[in-house]
Design a protein around this motif. Structure first.
Motif, PDB file in Angstrom:
ATOM      1  N   MET A  49       0.849  -1.193   0.000  1.00 33.66           N
ATOM      2  CA  MET A  49       0.000   0.000   0.000  1.00 33.66           C
ATOM      3  C   MET A  49       0.882   1.240   0.000  1.00 33.66           C
ATOM      4  SD  MET A  49      -3.207  -0.888   0.024  1.00 33.66           S
ATOM      5  CE  MET A  49      -4.024   0.598   0.534  1.00 33.66           C
ATOM      6  N   ILE A  50       0.468   2.214  -0.778  1.00 33.49           N
ATOM      7  CA  ILE A  50       1.111   3.529  -0.771  1.00 33.49           C
ATOM      8  C   ILE A  50       0.217   4.452   0.045  1.00 33.49           C
ATOM      9  CG2 ILE A  50       1.743   5.542  -2.179  1.00 33.49           C
ATOM     10  CD1 ILE A  50       3.583   3.319  -2.825  1.00 33.49           C
ATOM     11  N   ASP A  51       0.827   5.209   0.942  1.00 33.41           N
ATOM     12  CA  ASP A  51       0.075   6.249   1.645  1.00 33.41           C
ATOM     13  C   ASP A  51       0.889   7.545   1.621  1.00 33.41           C
ATOM     14  OD1 ASP A  51       1.893   6.358   3.890  1.00 33.41           O
ATOM     15  OD2 ASP A  51       0.840   4.678   4.794  1.00 33.41           O
ATOM     16  N   GLN A  52       0.321   8.605   2.124  1.00 40.15           N
ATOM     17  CA  GLN A  52       0.952   9.924   2.029  1.00 40.15           C
ATOM     18  C   GLN A  52       2.297  10.009   2.730  1.00 40.15           C
ATOM     19  OE1 GLN A  52      -1.801  13.026   3.072  1.00 40.15           O
ATOM     20  NE2 GLN A  52      -3.260  12.417   1.487  1.00 40.15           N
ATOM     21  N   GLN A  53       2.583   9.125   3.664  1.00 42.58           N
ATOM     22  CA  GLN A  53       3.891   9.130   4.329  1.00 42.58           C
ATOM     23  C   GLN A  53       5.022   8.823   3.352  1.00 42.58           C
ATOM     24  OE1 GLN A  53       3.205   6.309   7.540  1.00 42.58           O
ATOM     25  NE2 GLN A  53       3.267   8.010   8.981  1.00 42.58           N
ATOM     26  N   GLN A  54       4.706   8.237   2.205  1.00 46.09           N
ATOM     27  CA  GLN A  54       5.727   7.892   1.215  1.00 46.09           C
ATOM     28  C   GLN A  54       5.756   8.883   0.051  1.00 46.09           C
ATOM     29  OE1 GLN A  54       3.734   4.316   0.986  1.00 46.09           O
ATOM     30  NE2 GLN A  54       4.962   3.296   2.521  1.00 46.09           N
ATOM     31  N   PHE A  55       5.067  10.011   0.190  1.00 44.60           N
ATOM     32  CA  PHE A  55       4.999  11.019  -0.879  1.00 44.60           C
ATOM     33  C   PHE A  55       6.187  11.973  -0.824  1.00 44.60           C
ATOM     34  CE2 PHE A  55       0.128  11.350  -1.755  1.00 44.60           C
ATOM     35  CZ  PHE A  55       0.091  10.021  -2.108  1.00 44.60           C
ATOM     36  N   HIS A  56       6.577  12.461  -2.001  1.00 47.68           N
ATOM     37  CA  HIS A  56       7.533  13.555  -2.079  1.00 47.68           C
ATOM     38  C   HIS A  56       6.752  14.871  -1.997  1.00 47.68           C
ATOM     39  CE1 HIS A  56       6.225  13.890  -6.216  1.00 47.68           C
ATOM     40  NE2 HIS A  56       6.805  12.745  -6.565  1.00 47.68           N
ATOM     41  N   ALA A  61       4.098   9.276  -4.810  1.00 49.09           N
ATOM     42  CA  ALA A  61       5.059   8.376  -4.173  1.00 49.09           C
ATOM     43  C   ALA A  61       6.495   8.732  -4.575  1.00 49.09           C
ATOM     44  CB  ALA A  61       4.760   6.937  -4.550  1.00 49.09           C
ATOM     45  N   HIS A  62       7.372   8.763  -3.592  1.00 46.50           N
ATOM     46  CA  HIS A  62       8.792   9.041  -3.818  1.00 46.50           C
ATOM     47  C   HIS A  62       9.433   7.849  -4.538  1.00 46.50           C
ATOM     48  CE1 HIS A  62      13.031   9.780  -2.928  1.00 46.50           C
ATOM     49  NE2 HIS A  62      12.668  11.047  -2.811  1.00 46.50           N
ATOM     50  N   GLY A  63      10.452   8.112  -5.319  1.00 47.44           N
ATOM     51  CA  GLY A  63      11.144   7.077  -6.078  1.00 47.44           C
ATOM     52  C   GLY A  63      11.743   5.971  -5.231  1.00 47.44           C
ATOM     53  N   THR A  64      12.009   6.250  -3.958  1.00 46.53           N
ATOM     54  CA  THR A  64      12.575   5.200  -3.112  1.00 46.53           C
ATOM     55  C   THR A  64      11.629   4.013  -2.985  1.00 46.53           C
ATOM     56  OG1 THR A  64      11.778   6.296  -1.112  1.00 46.53           O
ATOM     57  CG2 THR A  64      14.056   6.728  -1.760  1.00 46.53           C
ATOM     58  N   TYR A  66       9.441   3.034  -5.259  1.00 51.51           N
ATOM     59  CA  TYR A  66       9.516   2.332  -6.531  1.00 51.51           C
ATOM     60  C   TYR A  66      10.733   1.396  -6.528  1.00 51.51           C
ATOM     61  CZ  TYR A  66       6.391   5.752  -8.930  1.00 51.51           C
ATOM     62  OH  TYR A  66       5.346   6.541  -9.331  1.00 51.51           O
ATOM     63  N   PHE A  67      11.904   1.967  -6.204  1.00 52.49           N
ATOM     64  CA  PHE A  67      13.128   1.173  -6.214  1.00 52.49           C
ATOM     65  C   PHE A  67      13.039   0.003  -5.251  1.00 52.49           C
ATOM     66  CE2 PHE A  67      17.110   0.022  -4.157  1.00 52.49           C
ATOM     67  CZ  PHE A  67      17.756  -0.551  -5.236  1.00 52.49           C
ATOM     68  N   LYS A  68      12.623   0.255  -4.030  1.00 54.85           N
ATOM     69  CA  LYS A  68      12.597  -0.801  -3.028  1.00 54.85           C
ATOM     70  C   LYS A  68      11.737  -1.972  -3.462  1.00 54.85           C
ATOM     71  CE  LYS A  68      11.188  -2.397   1.368  1.00 54.85           C
ATOM     72  NZ  LYS A  68      11.420  -3.801   1.057  1.00 54.85           N
ATOM     73  N   MET A  69      10.538  -1.687  -3.921  1.00 54.28           N
ATOM     74  CA  MET A  69       9.626  -2.778  -4.268  1.00 54.28           C
ATOM     75  C   MET A  69      10.033  -3.482  -5.565  1.00 54.28           C
ATOM     76  SD  MET A  69       7.803  -3.035  -1.699  1.00 54.28           S
ATOM     77  CE  MET A  69       7.158  -2.119  -0.301  1.00 54.28           C
ATOM     78  N   LEU A  70      10.536  -2.741  -6.553  1.00 60.71           N
ATOM     79  CA  LEU A  70      11.015  -3.375  -7.776  1.00 60.71           C
ATOM     80  C   LEU A  70      12.244  -4.241  -7.495  1.00 60.71           C
ATOM     81  CD1 LEU A  70      10.598  -0.404 -10.268  1.00 60.71           C
ATOM     82  CD2 LEU A  70       9.343  -2.573 -10.355  1.00 60.71           C
ATOM     83  N   ASP A  71      13.183  -3.717  -6.730  1.00 63.30           N
ATOM     84  CA  ASP A  71      14.387  -4.462  -6.377  1.00 63.30           C
ATOM     85  C   ASP A  71      14.017  -5.715  -5.600  1.00 63.30           C
ATOM     86  OD1 ASP A  71      17.283  -4.892  -5.935  1.00 63.30           O
ATOM     87  OD2 ASP A  71      16.854  -4.274  -3.877  1.00 63.30           O
ATOM     88  N   ASP A  72      13.148  -5.593  -4.610  1.00 63.81           N
ATOM     89  CA  ASP A  72      12.753  -6.754  -3.809  1.00 63.81           C
ATOM     90  C   ASP A  72      12.061  -7.812  -4.662  1.00 63.81           C
ATOM     91  OD1 ASP A  72      13.804  -5.610  -1.514  1.00 63.81           O
ATOM     92  OD2 ASP A  72      11.862  -5.247  -0.563  1.00 63.81           O
TER      93      ASP A  72
END
Length: 156
Positions: A49-56, A61-64, A66-72
């Protein structure tokens, strides 16, 4: 695609469940509302889930994330083929195609090539409407870290 040599169907399933347990036990994953599912040899899925705590600052959503979930997702797809060692990401390339807002997202990982020392896998993020919003490809190599020594990896 068959499991790595030396593992039968039962052994592969035990390895998959142990990888899911490893993901859940990682301290970083306590920061995210996410769940890993190993869907078969060379494949994985992370629902999160994406929530506002992960927004830039611009409200997406901040790129981090994206990277974390794609990498995982790519990492775990590749690690389904390696039953003895933890893999390390040595390179990862991202393609962002759309911003993500709040809501559910799925990261789908898929092994592409390699089984010995270096493995290649990719992943994509799918938003709640079914649209692909990002894609990534990673290179992973075997480490010297035995999976069996890691907290959370519980095979069998």
């Amino acid at each position: 695609m068959p499991p790595e040599r030396g593992t039968g169907a039962h052994g592969a399933d035990a390895h998959y469940r142990a990888l899911e347990s490893l993901y859940a036990a990682a301290p970083i994953n306590q920061l995210f509302d996410s769940k890993l599912e190993i869907t078969g040899s060379g494949t994985s899925r992370i629902r999160f889930m994406i929530d506002q705590q992960q927004f830039h600052a611009a409200g997406a959503a901040h790129g981090t994330i994206y990277f974390k979930m794609l990498d995982d997702a790519a990492f775990y797809a590749a690690n389904t083929l390696v039953t003895d060692r933890f893999l390390l990401t040595t390179q990862f390339n991202l393609l962002f195609t759309r911003p993500l807002g709040e809501g559910p997202v799925v990261a789908e990982g898929r092994w592409i090539n390699g089984q010995r020392r270096v493995l290649i896998a990719d992943a994509r993020l799918i938003d709640a409407s079914g649209e692909e919003v990002a894609r990534g490809t990673g290179t992973f190599m075997r480490s010297r870290i035995a999976l069996a020594t890691l907290p959370g990896y519980r095979a069998g």
